[in-house]
Design an enzyme around this catalytic site. Structure first.
Site, PDB file in Angstrom:
ATOM      1  CG  HIS A 308      -2.100   0.881   1.064  1.00 55.77           C
ATOM      2  ND1 HIS A 308      -2.061   2.236   1.261  1.00 55.77           N
ATOM      3  CD2 HIS A 308      -3.358   0.580   0.668  1.00 55.77           C
ATOM      4  CE1 HIS A 308      -3.249   2.731   1.001  1.00 55.77           C
ATOM      5  NE2 HIS A 308      -4.057   1.758   0.636  1.00 55.77           N
ATOM      6  CG  ASP A 365      -8.568  -4.638  -2.600  1.00 57.08           C
ATOM      7  OD1 ASP A 365      -9.784  -4.519  -2.378  1.00 57.08           O
ATOM      8  OD2 ASP A 365      -7.859  -3.728  -3.048  1.00 57.08           O
TER       9      ASP A 365
HETATM   10  N1  CMC Z   1       4.182  -7.570  -4.905  1.00 66.96           N
HETATM   11  C1  CMC Z   1       5.514  -7.540  -5.097  1.00 66.96           C
HETATM   12  N2  CMC Z   1       6.265  -6.404  -4.947  1.00 66.96           N
HETATM   13  C2  CMC Z   1       5.631  -5.289  -4.583  1.00 66.96           C
HETATM   14  C3  CMC Z   1       4.239  -5.264  -4.360  1.00 66.96           C
HETATM   15  C4  CMC Z   1       3.510  -6.457  -4.526  1.00 66.96           C
HETATM   16  N3  CMC Z   1       2.192  -6.479  -4.324  1.00 66.96           N
HETATM   17  N4  CMC Z   1       3.871  -4.003  -4.009  1.00 66.96           N
HETATM   18  C5  CMC Z   1       4.994  -3.269  -4.023  1.00 66.96           C
HETATM   19  N5  CMC Z   1       6.077  -4.050  -4.355  1.00 66.96           N
HETATM   20  C6  CMC Z   1       7.469  -3.625  -4.404  1.00 66.96           C
HETATM   21  C7  CMC Z   1       7.735  -2.718  -5.601  1.00 66.96           C
HETATM   22  O1  CMC Z   1       8.109  -3.475  -6.738  1.00 66.96           O
HETATM   23  C8  CMC Z   1       8.861  -1.873  -5.072  1.00 66.96           C
HETATM   24  O2  CMC Z   1      10.043  -2.632  -5.081  1.00 66.96           O
HETATM   25  P1  CMC Z   1      11.508  -1.913  -5.329  1.00 66.96           P
HETATM   26  O3  CMC Z   1      11.651  -0.929  -4.189  1.00 66.96           O
HETATM   27  O4  CMC Z   1      12.482  -3.022  -5.304  1.00 66.96           O
HETATM   28  O5  CMC Z   1      11.405  -1.234  -6.659  1.00 66.96           O
HETATM   29  C9  CMC Z   1       8.495  -1.661  -3.591  1.00 66.96           C
HETATM   30  O6  CMC Z   1       7.717  -2.819  -3.250  1.00 66.96           O
HETATM   31  C10 CMC Z   1       7.711  -0.381  -3.319  1.00 66.96           C
HETATM   32  O7  CMC Z   1       6.514  -0.423  -4.098  1.00 66.96           O
HETATM   33  P2  CMC Z   1       5.930   0.763  -4.954  1.00 66.96           P
HETATM   34  O8  CMC Z   1       5.549   0.229  -6.303  1.00 66.96           O
HETATM   35  O9  CMC Z   1       6.826   1.942  -4.903  1.00 66.96           O
HETATM   36  O10 CMC Z   1       4.629   1.056  -4.126  1.00 66.96           O
HETATM   37  P3  CMC Z   1       3.466   2.035  -4.537  1.00 66.96           P
HETATM   38  O11 CMC Z   1       3.169   2.824  -3.327  1.00 66.96           O
HETATM   39  O12 CMC Z   1       3.798   2.788  -5.788  1.00 66.96           O
HETATM   40  O13 CMC Z   1       2.270   1.046  -4.914  1.00 66.96           O
HETATM   41  C11 CMC Z   1       0.499  -0.487  -4.661  1.00 66.96           C
HETATM   42  C12 CMC Z   1       1.296   0.644  -4.003  1.00 66.96           C
HETATM   43  C13 CMC Z   1      -0.701  -0.804  -3.772  1.00 66.96           C
HETATM   44  C14 CMC Z   1      -0.024  -0.013  -6.035  1.00 66.96           C
HETATM   45  C15 CMC Z   1       1.427  -1.733  -4.833  1.00 66.96           C
HETATM   46  O14 CMC Z   1       1.834  -2.171  -3.558  1.00 66.96           O
HETATM   47  C16 CMC Z   1       0.725  -2.845  -5.582  1.00 66.96           C
HETATM   48  O15 CMC Z   1       0.744  -2.845  -6.815  1.00 66.96           O
HETATM   49  N6  CMC Z   1       0.088  -3.819  -4.864  1.00 66.96           N
HETATM   50  C17 CMC Z   1      -0.680  -4.867  -5.521  1.00 66.96           C
HETATM   51  C18 CMC Z   1      -2.034  -4.321  -5.969  1.00 66.96           C
HETATM   52  C19 CMC Z   1      -2.976  -4.105  -4.812  1.00 66.96           C
HETATM   53  O16 CMC Z   1      -3.119  -4.964  -3.942  1.00 66.96           O
HETATM   54  N7  CMC Z   1      -3.656  -2.945  -4.822  1.00 66.96           N
HETATM   55  C20 CMC Z   1      -4.680  -2.622  -3.812  1.00 66.96           C
HETATM   56  C21 CMC Z   1      -4.257  -1.507  -2.928  1.00 66.96           C
HETATM   57  S1  CMC Z   1      -5.327  -1.361  -1.492  1.00 66.96           S
HETATM   58  C22 CMC Z   1      -6.865  -0.907  -2.114  1.00 66.96           C
HETATM   59  C23 CMC Z   1      -6.883   0.490  -2.581  1.00 66.96           C
HETATM   60  O17 CMC Z   1      -6.881   1.393  -1.731  1.00 66.96           O
HETATM   61  O18 CMC Z   1      -6.916   0.711  -3.792  1.00 66.96           O
END
Ligand code: CMC
Length: 431
Positions: A308, A365
């Site tokens: 998140h 989720d």
């Molecule tokens: N699986 C594997 N790696 C992950 C995941 C995941 N679900 N989420 C983040 N990472 C990694 C990401 O690759 C990055 O790694 P590195 O630092 O090595 O590059 C690190 O963790 C930080 O992640 P980020 O992409 O900078 O995080 P963000 O804040 O941009 O994205 C997120 C947040 C929710 C979009 C992401 O965690 C994600 O895609 N999760 C899966 C989809 C999901 O469950 N979404 C629902 C969110 S909760 C409901 C809502 O409010 O919408």
């Protein structure tokens, strides 16, 4: 005394005021930055940008705290229901008995769609995604109210009616969009049923027989709506605020929110979680292969339902929903292999250094899909359920924009990295 930040640029020092929220959140106010320095700020994905001040929802992502209008989500989940919580989010205070009665009456009076809207539903092909139908039909619903079409920005007369109509009709539209996508006859809402029971009735009753409304099923779905009711400046809520800032009407702004919610990184994650668990189950994996793929940046895969932007600790909604999931499945005597896979996956991830270092915990989720599956809700409706739940939050944020005395249109800037000036020259060989 408020603190002052100092920015040194091109040999000059610029003082910048700071702002502190009621829970001690701190920001540097850069409103005058461009005018004074010629610089703008650049913040990929807005991770460090406060786009507004808001009184609706407070999140402390490090501590795993979520409060609507100051009330902890745990207390609301235990003691309130979706409609009362929706009122709280929109109007700022829990309703008294008379206010709640008026709100409920308005919801009931506004739950029917205009009969001509049925023709719009007929225009969608079988199998159309209910999120596409939902967004289109919320916009279409506004066209059937002549007063709303003539409504002027900031006019508060009838605003309560529009609020109730949107909350009530989004549920009717959602149920119809599902019935339409399956080629089933539409079922009208009933006056005697409360909000969530009515939704289940419109979804699952037939012209011959009413759906049996088991109290544990109604309660579980109501809890899912409540837990999704607001979540401060996420992708869809910011979209609603962005559209509202142009002074678009409430229905148009919230229809845009539905589109933003649809993607798998946001509300679409609940559907993606079930698809992931089904894939793991189909392949006879215990989750290890999927975890390995999610850690490999070249695989293009992520562990859906984990991580998140704000929570760097357990999402408090996930804790509540995990418990509700166990309760519902045991009350309904359901044994779902996907729940076992989910628990195994969670346990493995919480020990895995990749996820520990990045502070990736289960989000709302991760378990909500398993509950909805147990309630018999089809997977393509999961994100629609999220949208119904999020409506009070979108409306409250819309209202804040509308009540902002100096409301300015949202209009970010950019740093241009394209080609510099070059002149029109027809391609060789073209006359
Ligand atoms: N699986 C594997 N790696 C992950 C995941 C995941 N679900 N989420 C983040 N990472 C990694 C990401 O690759 C990055 O790694 P590195 O630092 O090595 O590059 C690190 O963790 C930080 O992640 P980020 O992409 O900078 O995080 P963000 O804040 O941009 O994205 C997120 C947040 C929710 C979009 C992401 O965690 C994600 O895609 N999760 C899966 C989809 C999901 O469950 N979404 C629902 C969110 S909760 C409901 C809502 O409010 O919408």
């Amino acid at each position: 005394m408020s603190k002052e930040a100092k920015l040194e640029l091109d040999g000059k020092v610029y003082p910048l005021p700071t702002v502190e929220g009621s829970e001690g959140e701190k920001a540097v106010d850069i409103s005058s930055l461009r005018a004074n320095t010629g610089y703008i700020t650049l913040d990929d994905g807005y991770g460090n940008t406060g786009s507004c001040v808001s009184k609706v929802t407070f999140i402390d992502g490090d501590k795993g705290i979520l409060r609507y209008r100051g009330i902890p989500i745990e207390e609301l989940a235990e003691k309130s229901n979706f409609i009362e919580t929706g009122y709280l989010i929109i109007y700022g205070k829990l309703p008294n008995r008379a206010q709640l009665k008026r709100f409920s009456d308005l919801l009931t009076d506004n739950q029917f769609l205009h009969e001509d809207m049925k023709f719009h539903f007929e225009g969608f092909p079988m199998g159309a995604h209910p999120m596409a139908i939902l967004s289109a039909m919320i916009n279409a619903a506004s066209c059937f109210d002549e007063r709303l079409m003539r409504w002027k920005w900031g006019e508060t007369r009838d605003f309560d009616v529009y609020v109730a109509r949107l909350i009530s009709q989004v549920r009717t539209i959602a149920a119809y969009s599902y019935r339409k996508s399956r080629g089933l006859p539409l079922i009208y809402p009933k006056k005697a049923y409360k909000y969530t029971a009515n939704f289940l009735h419109m979804l699952f009753s037939t012209p011959y027989e009413d759906f049996e409304l088991k109290p544990e099923v109604v309660k579980a779905l109501d809890l899912i709506f409540l837990l999704h009711a607001d979540h401060e400046q996420n992708c869809s809520t910011s979209t609603v605020r962005m559209v509202a800032s142009s002074q678009a009407n409430l229905f148009a702004s919230c229809a845009a929110g539905v589109c933003a919610l649809w993607g798998p990184l946001h509300g679409g994650a609940n559907q993606a979680v079930i698809e992931m668990l089904e894939e793991i189950h189909r392949e006879g994996d215990d989750g290890s292969k999927f975890i390995a793929a999610a850690k490999d940046k070249n695989s293009g895969r992520k562990l859906m339902g984990f991580g998140h932007r704000v929570y760097k600790n357990y999402d408090p909604r996930a804790k509540i929903i995990k418990k509700a999931c166990d309760d519902v499945l045991s009350k309904l005597h359901i044994n779902d292999p996907l729940l076992d896979i989910a628990k195994h996956l969670e346990a493995a991830v919480l020990k895995d250094p990749y996820f520990i270092e990045r502070k990736l915990y289960p989000n709302v989720d991760f378990y909500s899909g398993i509950i909805m599956r147990a309630l018999g809700i089809p997977v393509e409706m999961f994100t629609v359920i999220f949208a119904i739940g999020r409506m009070p939050g979108w409306i409250a944020n819309y209202k804040e924009i509308m009540e902002e005395p100096k409301g300015r249109i949202y209009r970010p800037r950019q740093i241009y990295t394209g080609r510099t000036l070059n002149h029109y020259a027809p391609l060789a060989g073209r006359k």
